[in-house]
Design a protein around this motif. Structure first.
Motif, PDB file in Angstrom:
ATOM      1  N   GLY A   9       0.840  -1.253   0.209  1.00 37.65           N
ATOM      2  CA  GLY A   9       0.052  -0.043   0.073  1.00 37.65           C
ATOM      3  C   GLY A   9       0.756   1.208  -0.019  1.00 37.65           C
ATOM      4  N   LEU A  10       1.808   1.289   0.584  1.00 40.94           N
ATOM      5  CA  LEU A  10       2.755   2.588   0.735  1.00 40.94           C
ATOM      6  C   LEU A  10       3.332   2.667  -0.441  1.00 40.94           C
ATOM      7  N   VAL A  11       4.022   1.548  -1.443  1.00 41.02           N
ATOM      8  CA  VAL A  11       4.372   1.945  -2.431  1.00 41.02           C
ATOM      9  C   VAL A  11       3.605   2.203  -3.532  1.00 41.02           C
ATOM     10  N   LEU A  12       2.375   1.426  -3.601  1.00 41.74           N
ATOM     11  CA  LEU A  12       1.435   2.041  -4.512  1.00 41.74           C
ATOM     12  C   LEU A  12       0.769   3.387  -4.360  1.00 41.74           C
ATOM     13  N   LEU A  13       0.555   3.860  -3.023  1.00 45.86           N
ATOM     14  CA  LEU A  13      -0.059   5.085  -2.946  1.00 45.86           C
ATOM     15  C   LEU A  13       0.946   6.189  -3.089  1.00 45.86           C
ATOM     16  N   LEU A  14       2.036   5.870  -2.689  1.00 48.81           N
ATOM     17  CA  LEU A  14       3.231   7.005  -2.832  1.00 48.81           C
ATOM     18  C   LEU A  14       3.520   7.163  -4.600  1.00 48.81           C
ATOM     19  N   THR A  15       3.592   6.212  -5.152  1.00 45.50           N
ATOM     20  CA  THR A  15       3.925   6.309  -6.835  1.00 45.50           C
ATOM     21  C   THR A  15       2.656   7.014  -7.274  1.00 45.50           C
ATOM     22  N   GLY A  16       1.381   6.247  -6.943  1.00 42.52           N
ATOM     23  CA  GLY A  16       0.496   6.789  -7.547  1.00 42.52           C
ATOM     24  C   GLY A  16       0.132   8.326  -7.243  1.00 42.52           C
ATOM     25  N   ALA A  54      10.581  11.745  -7.938  1.00 43.00           N
ATOM     26  CA  ALA A  54       9.982  11.976  -6.655  1.00 43.00           C
ATOM     27  C   ALA A  54       9.703  10.558  -5.674  1.00 43.00           C
ATOM     28  N   ALA A  55       9.054   9.452  -6.288  1.00 42.03           N
ATOM     29  CA  ALA A  55       8.686   8.629  -5.830  1.00 42.03           C
ATOM     30  C   ALA A  55       9.963   7.653  -5.166  1.00 42.03           C
TER      31      ALA A  55
END
Length: 416
Positions: free
Chosen positions: A224-231, A245-246
């Motif tokens: 969730g952390l990776v998906l939401l930050l990149t998203g 940025a990601a």
């Protein structure tokens, strides 16, 4: 006409009073959960199940408030809920199941529908301006901050009652009672923090939540952390921003986690135990299967449950009512499908998605928020498909409902 206006006025007064009491309980919820977590660790049985009674009172208030609303647009939704509840009772009673089993499965069904109960109340509060929406959002921000802060505190100060997996592996849950419900809450909390207006507090809340997700030790929280930050970076800057940025943000979070690792001897020990744990699980329980290890054996549970259905109760594929609470797959999609039945499942899915419709006027900020909402929904639904306690969570439900409100009114100065 006068009598009708009087009844409406009385209903509004009753709704306001009960809703205000519900909000007080929500504000005090972190304290109630802390008392329960502390009581379990200290062995104080008299208050150990305090949070269950606490949430039972909240559920009663939610039912009363929703009965005062009587939304005609949701008749089909609640009809499907009643049908599923009857199916659970009939199937289990015919199978000579205990009343405890009936109650546990019905309670699980209620947990799936909590999102609608909370959303209806919050939407009514905002619609009739019983409480300024910005104040409501700030109140929820403080509650989220309290829950999230408890996780790094538990890791740094080695608080045993805040640990998730004891000494078996790395994982801190803070004051969230059920560690299984932690991932869903943290994913919602991160989305909430990322939606806040630009400020020092936003940076602190985002970093705090992201750190908590890394310390939680759950696979769903990491993903969730990776998906939401990149998203989020994609939604607010496109592909170009995403590429620089990601990775920078994720590297910074890794360094923060490394500092906590170096600071806490307990964390270091649990990281070592975690590697040993997964190595043992891979060789023994997972029998060398990466899929089984990644799903924590849920694919095996899925096979066992559907094998039982095809062998002993095939009609539940159509009517629902399978006692999934007795042996949960912990994959929300399949749990709800056989608990509620395909028709009720479809109705539930339609109403769940419908709640997220946009109410913003079109501008750049709203367009960015709308793209990020799409990212959140894809991440949340995907993780609920492969894991459990996302759609049915007594902890996460009010925050998910309020996140919908925050997305819907993003332009109206509520992104606090």
């Amino acid at each position: 006409m006068a009598a009708a206006n009087y009844i409406v006025a009385k209903r509004n007064v009753a709704f306001q009073s009960i809703a205000f009491f519900l909000l007080i309980l929500l504000v005090a919820m972190p304290l109630a959960d802390f008392l329960t977590v502390y009581a379990r660790d200290a062995g104080i049985s008299s208050i150990e199940r305090f949070s269950i009674v606490y949430r039972a009172v909240m559920l009663l208030l939610l039912i009363i408030l929703n009965s005062l609303l009587i939304r005609k647009s949701q008749i089909l939704l609640w009809a499907s809920f009643i049908f599923s509840g009857l199916s659970i009772a009939i199937n289990l009673l015919l199978a000579d199941a205990s009343m405890e089993s009936v109650g546990e499965n019905f309670l699980l069904l209620i947990k799936f529908y909590l999102i609608f109960l909370f959303y209806n109340v919050f939407a009514e509060i905002v619609k009739n301006r019983y409480l300024p929406i910005n104040r409501l959002v700030k109140t929820f921000t403080l509650i989220i901050f309290a829950y999230t802060l408890s996780i790094p505190i538990g890791a740094i100060f080695d608080i045993s009652s805040f640990q998730f997996y004891a000494n078996d592996r790395w994982g801190v849950k803070g004051i969230i009672i059920s560690g299984n419900e932690m991932s869903g809450f943290l994913i919602i909390a991160l989305a909430w923090a990322l939606l806040a207006k630009k400020s020092i507090f936003k940076i602190i809340l985002v970093l705090l939540t992201a750190l908590a997700m890394m310390l939680s030790g759950t696979k769903a929280a990491f993903l969730g952390l990776v998906l939401l930050l990149t998203g989020y970076f994609w939604a607010n800057g496109g592909i170009k921003r995403l590429f620089y940025a990601a990775p920078t943000a994720l590297l910074f979070l890794f360094i923060c986690s490394l500092l906590v690792y170096m600071k806490s001897e307990r964390v270091r020990l649990e990281v070592e135990n975690t590697f040993a744990y997964f190595n043992y699980q891979f060789s023994n329980q997972a029998e060398g299967s990466i899929l089984t290890l990644g799903l924590s054996g849920r694919n095996i549970k899925l096979y066992n449950v559907y094998n039982d259905i095809f062998s002993n109760r095939p009609w539940t594929l159509f009517t629902g009512g399978y006692p999934i609470a007795d042996y949960s797959i912990e994959m929300d999609f399949f749990d709800l499908l056989i608990l509620a039945g395909p028709v009720s499942f479809f109705i539930y899915a339609v109403f769940w998605v419908k709640q997220w419709r946009d109410k913003n006027s079109f501008n750049k900020a709203a367009a960015n928020a709308s793209r990020f909402k799409l990212v959140f929904l894809v991440a949340f639904i995907s993780l609920s498909f492969f894991g459990g306690h996302m759609l049915y969570s007594a902890v996460a439900a009010p925050f998910l409902a309020m996140l919908i409100i925050k997305f819907q009114y993003y332009n109206q100065k509520v992104n606090a």
